[in-house]
Design a protein around this motif. Structure first.
Motif, short mmCIF file in Angstrom:
data_model
loop_
_atom_site.label_atom_id
_atom_site.label_comp_id
_atom_site.label_asym_id
_atom_site.label_seq_id
_atom_site.Cartn_x
_atom_site.Cartn_y
_atom_site.Cartn_z
N LEU A 1 37.05 -7.81 43.51
CA LEU A 1 38.46 -8.18 43.69
C LEU A 1 39.20 -8.38 42.38
O LEU A 1 40.42 -8.23 42.33
N VAL A 2 38.48 -8.74 41.31
CA VAL A 2 39.13 -8.89 40.01
C VAL A 2 38.91 -7.65 39.14
O VAL A 2 39.23 -7.66 37.96
N ASP A 3 38.35 -6.60 39.76
CA ASP A 3 38.17 -5.31 39.11
C ASP A 3 37.33 -5.42 37.83
O ASP A 3 37.74 -4.95 36.78
N ARG A 4 36.19 -6.09 37.96
CA ARG A 4 35.26 -6.22 36.83
C ARG A 4 33.86 -5.85 37.28
O ARG A 4 33.52 -5.99 38.46
N GLN A 5 33.06 -5.41 36.34
CA GLN A 5 31.66 -5.14 36.63
C GLN A 5 30.98 -6.46 36.98
O GLN A 5 31.17 -7.46 36.29
N PRO A 6 30.17 -6.46 38.03
CA PRO A 6 29.47 -7.71 38.39
C PRO A 6 28.33 -8.00 37.41
O PRO A 6 27.33 -7.29 37.37
N GLU A 7 28.54 -9.01 36.60
CA GLU A 7 27.54 -9.44 35.62
C GLU A 7 27.48 -10.95 35.60
O GLU A 7 28.51 -11.60 35.44
N TRP A 8 26.28 -11.47 35.78
CA TRP A 8 26.09 -12.90 35.69
C TRP A 8 24.65 -13.20 35.31
O TRP A 8 23.77 -12.35 35.43
N LEU A 9 24.44 -14.42 34.85
CA LEU A 9 23.11 -14.91 34.54
C LEU A 9 22.57 -15.64 35.76
O LEU A 9 23.34 -16.25 36.50
N GLU A 10 21.27 -15.55 35.98
CA GLU A 10 20.65 -16.28 37.08
C GLU A 10 19.60 -17.22 36.53
O GLU A 10 18.81 -16.84 35.66
N TRP A 11 19.63 -18.43 37.06
CA TRP A 11 18.66 -19.45 36.66
C TRP A 11 18.02 -20.05 37.89
O TRP A 11 18.72 -20.60 38.74
N GLU A 12 16.69 -19.96 37.97
CA GLU A 12 15.97 -20.70 38.99
C GLU A 12 15.88 -22.12 38.46
O GLU A 12 15.39 -22.33 37.35
N ARG A 13 16.40 -23.06 39.19
CA ARG A 13 16.67 -24.40 38.66
C ARG A 13 15.45 -25.15 38.15
O ARG A 13 15.56 -26.01 37.31
N THR A 14 14.25 -24.80 38.60
CA THR A 14 13.06 -25.50 38.14
C THR A 14 12.25 -24.70 37.12
O THR A 14 11.21 -25.17 36.65
N ASP A 15 12.72 -23.52 36.78
CA ASP A 15 12.01 -22.68 35.80
C ASP A 15 12.05 -23.37 34.43
O ASP A 15 13.12 -23.78 33.97
N PRO A 16 10.92 -23.49 33.76
CA PRO A 16 10.92 -24.16 32.45
C PRO A 16 11.75 -23.43 31.40
O PRO A 16 12.17 -24.04 30.42
N ASP A 17 12.04 -22.15 31.62
CA ASP A 17 12.87 -21.39 30.69
C ASP A 17 14.36 -21.50 30.99
O ASP A 17 15.19 -21.00 30.23
N ALA A 18 14.71 -22.12 32.12
CA ALA A 18 16.12 -22.28 32.48
C ALA A 18 16.74 -23.36 31.58
O ALA A 18 16.05 -24.29 31.14
N PRO A 19 18.04 -23.25 31.31
CA PRO A 19 18.69 -24.30 30.51
C PRO A 19 18.68 -25.63 31.26
O PRO A 19 18.66 -25.65 32.50
N PRO A 20 18.68 -26.73 30.54
CA PRO A 20 18.59 -28.05 31.20
C PRO A 20 19.65 -28.30 32.27
O PRO A 20 19.37 -28.94 33.28
N HIS A 21 20.85 -27.76 32.09
CA HIS A 21 21.90 -28.03 33.09
C HIS A 21 21.60 -27.41 34.45
O HIS A 21 22.12 -27.85 35.46
N ALA A 22 20.73 -26.39 34.50
CA ALA A 22 20.42 -25.75 35.78
C ALA A 22 19.77 -26.71 36.76
O ALA A 22 19.98 -26.61 37.98
N ALA A 23 19.02 -27.67 36.27
CA ALA A 23 18.34 -28.64 37.14
C ALA A 23 19.31 -29.63 37.77
O ALA A 23 18.94 -30.35 38.69
N LEU A 24 20.55 -29.65 37.30
CA LEU A 24 21.52 -30.63 37.77
C LEU A 24 22.42 -30.13 38.90
O LEU A 24 23.36 -30.82 39.29
N TYR A 25 22.13 -28.93 39.41
CA TYR A 25 22.97 -28.37 40.47
C TYR A 25 22.10 -27.96 41.65
O TYR A 25 20.99 -27.47 41.49
#
Length: 109
Positions: free
Chosen positions: A32-56
């Motif tokens: 809808l915003v005419d952009r390529q779909p690109e995003w980062l994915e974080w599994e919230r408990t993965d030790p390689d995920a950034p710390p903020h991922a565990a807070l959502y």
């Protein structure tokens, strides 16, 4: 001056059944915003995920670090979450319109 694209993140729990719906809505919002779909994915408990991922809870979509639903991070986020639906009731993932609004707002800045 070139605009810096916003950072989009999908935070999820591996056992949450709502993740595929969140991905689908992200793809729809990007279309809808005419952009390529690109995003980062974080599994919230993965030790390689950034710390903020565990807070959502799962799933959460962040645009430049802000939850598209306007919710704040919390240490008690270890669960699937639901969202208010546009027509009342609840939805299992952020509404497309919420994601689109966040993407457009981030592009303006």
């Amino acid at each position: 001056m070139t605009a810096v694209p916003p950072v989009i993140e999908l935070i999820f729990s591996a056992d949450c059944p709502n993740v595929d719906l969140a991905r689908e809505r992200l793809r729809d919002a990007f279309s809808l915003v005419d952009r390529q779909p690109e995003w980062l994915e974080w599994e919230r408990t993965d030790p390689d995920a950034p710390p903020h991922a565990a807070l959502y809870g799962s799933p959460t979509v962040l645009v430049n670090g802000t939850d598209v639903s306007g919710s704040e991070a919390t240490a008690l986020a270890d669960s699937c979450r639901v969202y208010p639906a546009d027509l009342g009731g609840f939805s299992r993932a952020p509404e497309v319109e919420s994601i689109v609004a966040a993407l457009r707002s981030a592009e303006v800045k």
